[in-house]
Write an enzyme that holds these catalytic residues in place. Structure first.
Site, short mmCIF file in Angstrom:
data_model
loop_
_atom_site.label_atom_id
_atom_site.label_comp_id
_atom_site.label_asym_id
_atom_site.label_seq_id
_atom_site.Cartn_x
_atom_site.Cartn_y
_atom_site.Cartn_z
N CYS A 148 -0.99 -1.49 -3.32
CA CYS A 148 -2.19 -0.93 -3.96
C CYS A 148 -2.29 -1.26 -5.44
CB CYS A 148 -2.23 0.59 -3.77
SG CYS A 148 -2.45 1.08 -2.05
N GLU A 201 -4.44 -4.44 1.74
CA GLU A 201 -4.80 -3.82 3.02
C GLU A 201 -6.32 -3.77 3.20
OE1 GLU A 201 -2.96 0.01 3.07
OE2 GLU A 201 -1.04 -0.76 3.79
#
Length: 286
Positions: A63, A185
């Site tokens: 992230c 992701e």
């Protein structure tokens, strides 16, 4: 050189002036006198990492690459050069990084420990799990250019713009860089739309680099089922699958790839953790 006269778990640095005056500090970082190979990383931590005999390192992480807003997107250019000149930024986990551990340091660590570096770049999307923002037009072009510049920094000759920067950091010879992950992701139709220009641009400059695509945050479901055919269509070399599942799921996956298409991209399990009930850390999960 500051020498402590004893051990303390809660030490703090206090700087006082004997005169009343204004003192401005632009950058302060306490560093140990001896680091691994003199490359700035803590000796004890790198030695522990070396003891694991790692074969590759995926960096700078998941992230952190995506960011939660346009201002917090991770960009290569902000993590190189003198540490005191690197602009820090807020991370998605609600604390700030000053990027002292940056692109150059990761590549150097991989070289020091004989690890294969896998650099992951932002693909023009912020974290979709945090109300993702799509980069378009000039912003997307800037992100793609930043990725190409990162490749040149690692592989370019010393007379190139970014190869010269690498040499200025003390490493005139090119680094090894054979893998690049495009995004973390990501999911949905927006991801392949942004992945495609990255693949085309990277293939044009360095066709030997293997490209890792994303299969989304889950290991099954509609996003997963949609992205795999797209990764094959775009000719990604590998696809990054992430597994955060309970024990029962892992125990049932022995035949997961028995009927997998051997002509498609290879599988890279980039992140995984066994999360049991309540996400307990116990021996069964391990």
């Amino acid at each position: 050189i500051l020498v402590s006269d004893g051990d303390c778990e809660n030490a703090s640095l206090v700087i006082r002036s004997q005169e009343e005056c204004e003192v401005l500090f632009g950058f302060i970082s306490l560093m140990p006198g001896k680091t691994y190979n003199g490359h700035g990383l803590r000796l004890d931590l790198v030695e522990k990492l070396k003891g694991l005999s790692p074969r590759f390192m995926r960096f700078p992480g998941g992230c952190i690459v995506e960011g939660s807003t346009l201002s917090t997107v991770m960009m290569f250019k902000n993590t190189i050069g003198p540490v005191w000149e690197r602009p820090g930024h807020q991370l998605v986990w609600h604390y700030r990084s000053y990027n002292g551990l940056g692109y150059h340091e990761y590549l150097q660590l991989c070289e020091d420990l004989d690890m294969e570096p896998l650099y992951v770049c932002n693909c023009g999307m912020t974290c979709q799990g945090r109300r993702g923002t799509l980069l378009v037009e000039e912003e997307l072009d800037e992100m793609l250019e930043d990725t190409l510049n990162a490749i040149e920094y690692a592989l370019g000759p010393v007379d190139s713009k970014w190869g010269r920067q690498r040499a200025a950091m003390g490493h005139p010879a090119p680094f090894n860089l054979e893998f690049i992950g495009i995004g973390n992701e990501q999911w949905g139709e927006e991801y392949p739309e942004r992945l495609e220009p990255f693949i085309k641009a990277i293939r044009k400059v360095h066709p030997e680099i293997k490209i890792v695509g994303s299969s989304g945050p889950n290991s099954e479901g509609k996003y997963f089922d949609y992205l795999w055919p797209e990764m094959k269509r775009l000719k990604a070399d590998l696809v990054d699958e992430h597994f955060y599942r309970p024990e029962s799921w892992f125990l049932a996956q022995g035949a997961r790839y028995d009927n997998y298409d051997r002509k498609g991209p290879k599988v890279f399990a980039g992140e995984y953790a066994c999360h049991g009930k309540g996400k307990k850390w116990n021996h069964f999960n391990a």
